[in-house]
Scaffold this motif. Structure first.
Motif, PDB file in Angstrom:
ATOM      1  N   GLU A 102       0.989   4.553  -1.623  1.00 35.61           N
ATOM      2  CA  GLU A 102       0.024   3.996  -0.676  1.00 35.61           C
ATOM      3  C   GLU A 102       0.352   4.408   0.754  1.00 35.61           C
ATOM      4  O   GLU A 102      -0.545   4.790   1.517  1.00 35.61           O
ATOM      5  N   GLN A 103       1.611   4.364   1.124  1.00 33.01           N
ATOM      6  CA  GLN A 103       1.998   4.766   2.474  1.00 33.01           C
ATOM      7  C   GLN A 103       1.710   6.246   2.716  1.00 33.01           C
ATOM      8  O   GLN A 103       1.260   6.629   3.802  1.00 33.01           O
ATOM      9  N   GLU A 106      -2.051   6.602   3.180  1.00 31.17           N
ATOM     10  CA  GLU A 106      -2.504   6.031   4.449  1.00 31.17           C
ATOM     11  C   GLU A 106      -2.143   6.935   5.625  1.00 31.17           C
ATOM     12  O   GLU A 106      -2.887   7.019   6.613  1.00 31.17           O
ATOM     13  N   ASP A 147     -12.051   4.857   1.755  1.00 33.71           N
ATOM     14  CA  ASP A 147     -11.461   4.258   0.549  1.00 33.71           C
ATOM     15  C   ASP A 147     -11.994   4.918  -0.715  1.00 33.71           C
ATOM     16  O   ASP A 147     -11.247   5.118  -1.690  1.00 33.71           O
ATOM     17  N   THR A 164       0.439   2.201  -6.920  1.00 35.17           N
ATOM     18  CA  THR A 164       0.539   2.781  -5.582  1.00 35.17           C
ATOM     19  C   THR A 164       1.737   2.263  -4.795  1.00 35.17           C
ATOM     20  O   THR A 164       2.018   2.777  -3.704  1.00 35.17           O
ATOM     21  N   ASP A 165       2.449   1.255  -5.330  1.00 34.80           N
ATOM     22  CA  ASP A 165       3.653   0.795  -4.638  1.00 34.80           C
ATOM     23  C   ASP A 165       4.901   1.532  -5.131  1.00 34.80           C
ATOM     24  O   ASP A 165       6.017   1.219  -4.703  1.00 34.80           O
TER      25      ASP A 165
END
Length: 557
Positions: A102-103, A106, A147, A164-165
């Motif tokens: 996710e990071q 982003e 998104d 996603t983590d």
């Protein structure tokens, strides 16, 4: 509006112009006098033999050549506030191993997220000018679809099933490569550069990539060995092999409008016409040289003058001398002009000598009956338990999506990996394994300064190297045999690994994604040689071009 946001959207109509580009790395000429342009919306596929400079060109455009590299010529991507953002997909991931998926994603869409925050700030409290600017930029970036684009990229590249983590450092090599591609596509640079983008993509992911590139508004320049991908994704082809000139030095590029199939047809036509012109000119040169040498009389040799008078004899002699002189001078002038303007002899291309070049002239009876029997072999999380029986001359293609276990299966068959369950029996045969990753160990610990020739001798042994020199295979150009191994491209190093494998051809040949990093011409020659190999061959591949033309047995994982 921040400067970062302005730069992100400064060049909607970016053009990539390359003019007279040459490059040297570690004193070796890699690129020579390249000139071409990539306009907005064009998708140019780079091809060429291993070591021709595809990756070097991409890094030169990106501005990331290794320290010590020197260049000449110009690369124009705009200037000042109109300089285009250039994005390159290559081996180094654009995110840290500790970053979660996710990071990482982003960070790719940071500009869109900032524009959304700017729009919210301008709306409350309301600032008409700031709001108008923010809404215009938001529409240009289509921030309301950010998104959806992230979700589409994850699904399209086969990553949507991964939490996603999860830290990116825990992903497999193929997953990291696909996440890097997703990051770059989501980041939307003005000029998109891709180095072997389909190496870790299956059919579904390749189809997704093609759909994204087809809608890409800026210039796209990509290096690829994937013939099917080049056929469906490229709107033009640039061949980086030093363009064989009919009259001058090698250099520049060969450019063709259309896809890879169009290029093959055009290249064959040029070669045929060149060979025909060279043959005709050499015949004309031979005729003219003979004429200059032999043409000293006019008329019938030995025939007496038409009268015996002295004046007549002198008249005919003078006329004969003038005509001969004129004819000889004319022939000599034509000869000099043709010698000056004649085309070069078409250069001999580096040609693969075949899978059994090391044993040419000898016959080896293939093993009879099954030589490899695998029953329900499985590796936890990597191989689901296939079974197979391979006879002494069988040719087997192993296919399946990413993560289905193709490479794991070949590692088990090669004896490099022990299965967690099931059984494997290999009967009286040697296996040889060409892995995806280039691994040329140094058994004598001579260090990384080994030459290509020295590395080959270390790995096959001095006696075998004398019997089967590296030059046997047509895999490495003679000019590269004394270069340091570490200076070679990945494709050239993989050629050395293939030569080492074929120096003593095994009874069972295992090829893992043989199209990876190898040039198009070599991959084609390699595939054409497989049916005639006297032993068994197992090929693991997702290459669509190969699959469509395979005539042997298949195993789908």
């Amino acid at each position: 509006m921040s400067s970062e946001t302005s730069a992100h959207t400064a060049t909607p109509d970016a053009v990539l112009r390359i003019d007279g580009l040459s490059a040297q790395i570690a004193g070796t000429h890699i690129l020579t006098n390249l000139s071409f342009t990539v306009a907005p919306g064009q998708r140019i596929g780079l091809i060429g033999e291993n070591g021709s400079g595809k990756s070097t060109l991409l890094h030169a455009v990106h501005g990331s050549l290794p320290r010590g590299a020197t260049t000449a010529g110009t690369i124009d991507t705009g200037s000042g506030s109109h300089r285009a953002r250039v994005g390159l997909l290559h081996q180094q991931a654009p995110f840290a191993p500790a970053d979660t998926i996710e990071q990482a994603l982003e960070s790719a869409v940071a500009v869109e997220r900032q524009v959304a925050r700017d729009l919210e700030s301008a709306a409350d409290p309301y600032d008409e000018q700031a709001y108008t600017e923010a809404i215009d930029l938001a529409e240009r970036l289509d921030i309301w679809e950010t998104d959806a684009r992230i979700s589409a990229a994850l699904a399209g590249l086969g990553l949507s099933h991964i939490p996603t983590d999860r830290p990116t450092g825990e992903l497999s090599g193929g997953q990291q490569a696909r996440l890097s591609l997703a990051w770059l596509l989501l980041n939307r640079p003005d000029i998109l550069l891709l180095d072997e983008p389909t190496n870790h993509l299956d059919d579904a992911a390749t189809t997704y990539l093609v759909s994204v590139l087809s809608a890409w508004k800026g210039p796209v320049l990509f290096a690829s060995h994937d013939r099917a991908f080049l056929d469906i994704a490229a709107s033009g082809i640039v061949d980086l092999d030093p363009a064989p000139s009919m009259v001058g030095q090698d250099g520049g590029v060969t450019r063709c409008t259309g896809n890879y199939s169009d290029y093959l047809a055009a290249r064959e036509d040029v070669r045929v016409r060149w060979e025909r012109r060279y043959r005709d000119e050499q015949a004309e040169l031979k005729r003219l040289r003979a004429g200059v040498r032999d043409n000293h009389t006019v008329g019938h040799v030995g025939a007496p003058p038409r009268t015996e008078g002295k004046l007549a004899k002198k008249f005919y002699a003078d006329r004969n001398a003038k005509v001969v002189s004129r004819s000889v001078n004319d022939s000599r002038s034509r000869l000099e002009k043709l010698e000056e303007e004649q085309v070069r002899k078409p250069p001999k291309e580096l040609a693969f000598a075949g899978l059994t070049a090391a044993s040419a002239g000898t016959t080896r009876e293939p093993a009879e009956g099954p030589v490899v029997v695998a029953s329900c072999i499985s590796v936890e999380g990597r191989l689901p338990g296939p079974s197979l029986t391979l006879n002494g001359t069988e040719k087997l293609l192993v296919t399946g999506p990413n993560g289905s276990g193709k490479s794991t299966l070949l590692s088990v068959l090669a004896g490099q990996l022990t299965p967690d369950a099931g059984s494997l029996t290999v009967t009286g045969v040697r296996t040889g394994y060409l892995t995806q990753d280039v691994d040329l160990p140094d058994p004598h610990d001579r260090g990384d300064d080994r030459t290509v020739e020295r590395a080959y001798r270390d790995l096959v042994g001095e006696e075998r190297a004398e019997e089967v020199p590296l030059s046997t295979f047509g895999l490495i150009h003679p000019r590269d045999e004394n270069r340091p191994l570490v200076e070679l491209s990945l494709g050239q190093q993989r050629r050395v690994a293939l030569a080492v494998l074929l120096a003593d051809p095994p009874e069972v040949l295992l090829l893992d994604e043989p199209d990876n990093h190898l040039s198009l011409s070599l991959v084609t020659a390699l595939e054409e040689a497989i049916p005639e190999y006297p032993g068994a061959v197992v090929v693991a591949s997702h290459d669509r071009w190969l699959r469509e033309r395979w005539s042997g047995a298949r195993l789908e994982l």
